[in-house]
Scaffold this motif. Sequence first.
Motif, mmCIF file in Angstrom:
data_model
loop_
_atom_site.group_PDB
_atom_site.id
_atom_site.type_symbol
_atom_site.label_atom_id
_atom_site.label_comp_id
_atom_site.label_asym_id
_atom_site.label_seq_id
_atom_site.Cartn_x
_atom_site.Cartn_y
_atom_site.Cartn_z
ATOM 1 N N VAL A 316 49.808 33.932 26.482
ATOM 2 C CA VAL A 316 48.492 33.899 27.095
ATOM 3 C C VAL A 316 48.659 34.142 28.594
ATOM 4 N N THR A 317 47.774 34.936 29.164
ATOM 5 C CA THR A 317 47.832 35.279 30.582
ATOM 6 C C THR A 317 46.472 35.014 31.231
ATOM 7 N N SER A 318 46.427 35.180 32.552
ATOM 8 C CA SER A 318 45.149 35.020 33.257
ATOM 9 C C SER A 318 44.406 36.338 33.426
ATOM 10 N N ASP A 319 45.144 37.475 33.475
ATOM 11 C CA ASP A 319 44.558 38.732 33.942
ATOM 12 C C ASP A 319 43.754 38.470 35.209
ATOM 13 N N HIS A 320 44.359 37.721 36.117
ATOM 14 C CA HIS A 320 43.713 37.398 37.395
ATOM 15 C C HIS A 320 43.394 38.698 38.124
ATOM 16 N N SER A 321 42.108 39.004 38.256
ATOM 17 C CA SER A 321 41.680 40.274 38.853
ATOM 18 C C SER A 321 40.488 40.029 39.766
ATOM 19 N N PRO A 322 40.756 39.422 40.932
ATOM 20 C CA PRO A 322 39.674 39.028 41.834
ATOM 21 C C PRO A 322 39.192 40.168 42.721
ATOM 22 N N CYS A 323 38.051 39.965 43.305
ATOM 23 C CA CYS A 323 37.477 40.917 44.256
ATOM 24 C C CYS A 323 36.727 40.112 45.311
ATOM 25 N N THR A 324 35.996 40.776 46.166
ATOM 26 C CA THR A 324 35.173 40.079 47.153
ATOM 27 C C THR A 324 33.846 39.649 46.524
ATOM 28 N N PRO A 325 33.207 38.583 47.043
ATOM 29 C CA PRO A 325 31.986 38.051 46.416
ATOM 30 C C PRO A 325 30.857 39.059 46.288
#
Length: 466
Positions: A316-325
């Motif tokens: 299991v992973t997060s696929d952490h893929s953030p951006c700006t609000p």
Amino acid sequence: MAYDLIIKNGLVILDSGEIETDVAVKDGKIAAIGNDLGEAAEEIDAKGLVVSPGMLDAHVHITDPGGGHRDEWEGYETGTKSSAKGGVTSFIEMPLNQIPATTDGKSLQIKLDAGKDKLTVDIGSFGGLTPFNLNGGIQELDEGGVLAYKCFLGTCGDREIDGDFMNVDDYSLYEGMKQIAKTGKVLAVHAENAPITDRLGEIAYKNGETTLAAYVATRPVFTEVEPIRKVILFAEETGCRVHICHIACPEGVAEVTQARERGVDVTCETCTHYLYFDTSELDEIGPVVKCSPPIRDKENQNKMWEQLLAGEIDFVTSDHSPCTPDLKDKENAFEAWGGISGLQNNVDVLFDEGVQKRGMSLTQFADIIAANPADRYDLDNKGRIAIGKDADFVLIKPNAPYTLKAEDLEYRNKISPYIGREIGAQVVHTVLRGQTIYSQETGVTDQPMGEFLFDSSSTMKKAQTN
């Protein structure tokens, strides 16, 4: 022997099962496991805590450097601090969304330079497979020490940004898999049928659809299953080892299981958010929970849990893929950026949802967060509490509910769909190679103790150790 650290009195997860015992560390490695181990310069009392191998999150996006386009997105400093606070001691970074994308030796070095003296945890790199790096780029990445490769069948990248990532066509996939097979490394694949999902999305948008439920409907299950079948077929033809990223439907997992049973070297992952959220709650939460493949319905989620507990999903992973609000703050869900900030809440959410609520064994928990990804990507020093391995630990307090607040997050942009949720376990201490990088008492360390991880045979690794 005088040790550097002893973790005492914890419930320690070993390959053979969990046991109340002590673990001793010397020179960043696990040196002994047992009782009455002697003296150490430092002791951590883990009474009442679960001592797990630190999580190896095998799917994380860090946008550093931003190339003048994404400079305000997640960087190495905040990304690795959030990792430490969440009990993730190592992660493998995707070849996008940084600018330039990691597609050859030069771009790999740019990324490594951007992370110098910023890492709180250890990081390995994926190299990219795109239509424009088939003439030497794959080989340069192999020599540079990438742990594996990544490609997109779903549409990705911004064609107006020079150096951004790009999805493959069928020929690029086939040719790239032939080349990657010669390296012996794994190709990880984002499997969605781009022509169909893109067109369905265009039609829905033109028809005035705005909701996340409508967005999910434009990415039906078969648009995951069809490309998974294609990747498996190409793997059988080329001999390339493959891994299917962030599967969001049980039908996709079943394709992997059937292929593995007939001898194909294929593995798969799902993500924490697919096991936690379902379609019925997406519009109430808002575009902060938009991702692709999309979060599907509750029945789908329940079947995914069954497959995970049965061992059909490798990790299991997060696929952490953030951006700006601003890219999430859209009234129309189709216009919002698709990606979830989840790196800091892998361990606590999975422990609560898997171990505490569904009876997952502690050994399976350790396998899906640490041992299995370490095995798949040949990180021999990571993933287990065993003598000789890196002394990477996360100490978890079970049955300790708390409500996540925005100010708890170490992300650069403090947005996450988990904000406001009660999570039933807590990460209280994180140790990287024998050094505390986070504790509830002192917070995240300001000392950049992390290192880049390389394939052991690479010229980059040799240069680092000489």
